[in-house]
Motif scaffolding. Structure first.
Motif, PDB file in Angstrom:
ATOM      1  N   LYS A 268      50.185  40.074  47.978  1.00 19.03           N
ATOM      2  CA  LYS A 268      49.317  40.863  47.114  1.00 19.03           C
ATOM      3  C   LYS A 268      50.121  41.986  46.466  1.00 19.03           C
TER       4      LYS A 268
ATOM      5  N   CYS B  46      47.270  46.709  43.326  1.00 15.96           N
ATOM      6  CA  CYS B  46      45.931  46.123  43.247  1.00 15.96           C
ATOM      7  C   CYS B  46      44.868  47.206  43.204  1.00 15.96           C
TER       8      CYS B  46
ATOM      9  N   CYS C 263      43.429  41.946  40.882  1.00 16.06           N
ATOM     10  CA  CYS C 263      44.580  41.899  41.762  1.00 16.06           C
ATOM     11  C   CYS C 263      45.463  40.705  41.417  1.00 16.06           C
TER      12      CYS C 263
ATOM     13  N   HIS D   7      48.588  38.149  42.732  1.00 15.15           N
ATOM     14  CA  HIS D   7      49.265  37.620  43.909  1.00 15.15           C
ATOM     15  C   HIS D   7      50.512  36.869  43.451  1.00 15.15           C
TER      16      HIS D   7
ATOM     17  N   SER E 121      43.181  37.361  41.623  1.00 15.86           N
ATOM     18  CA  SER E 121      42.160  37.322  42.662  1.00 15.86           C
ATOM     19  C   SER E 121      40.919  36.560  42.234  1.00 15.86           C
TER      20      SER E 121
END
Length: 61
Positions: free
Chosen positions: A8, A12, A18, A20, A35
Motif C-alpha cells: 500500500k 494513501c 489508495c 497498491h 483500492s
C-alpha cells in the motif's frame, strides 16, 4: 486478485483513494492497482520505466 504481494502506498488517503504496488513474474514487472478495483492491474511497467515515472512525478510535484 493475483497472488502478488501488494504494498500500500504510504500516501494513501481514507476510502477508495489508495494505490497498491507489486512486483511479479520472472521479468520483474511492476504492477499498480487502485483500492476501488484491486482485481485489475491498471498499469504494468518495467522497473526502469516505473523508476522514470516516479522521478518525473517527484520533479513535477
Amino acid at each position: 486478485m493475483d497472488t502478488h504481494e501488494w504494498q500500500k502506498s504510504s500516501y494513501c488517503q481514507e476510502g477508495e483513494a489508495c494505490l497498491h504496488v507489486a512486483v511479479s513474474g520472472v521479468a520483474e514487472t511492476v504492477r499498480l492497482t487502485e483500492s476501488g478495483d484491486p482485481a485489475h492491474s491498471i498499469l504494468s511497467a518495467t522497473p526502469a520505466a516505473f523508476g522514470a515515472l516516479l522521478r518525473a512525478l517527484k520533479r513535477d510535484a
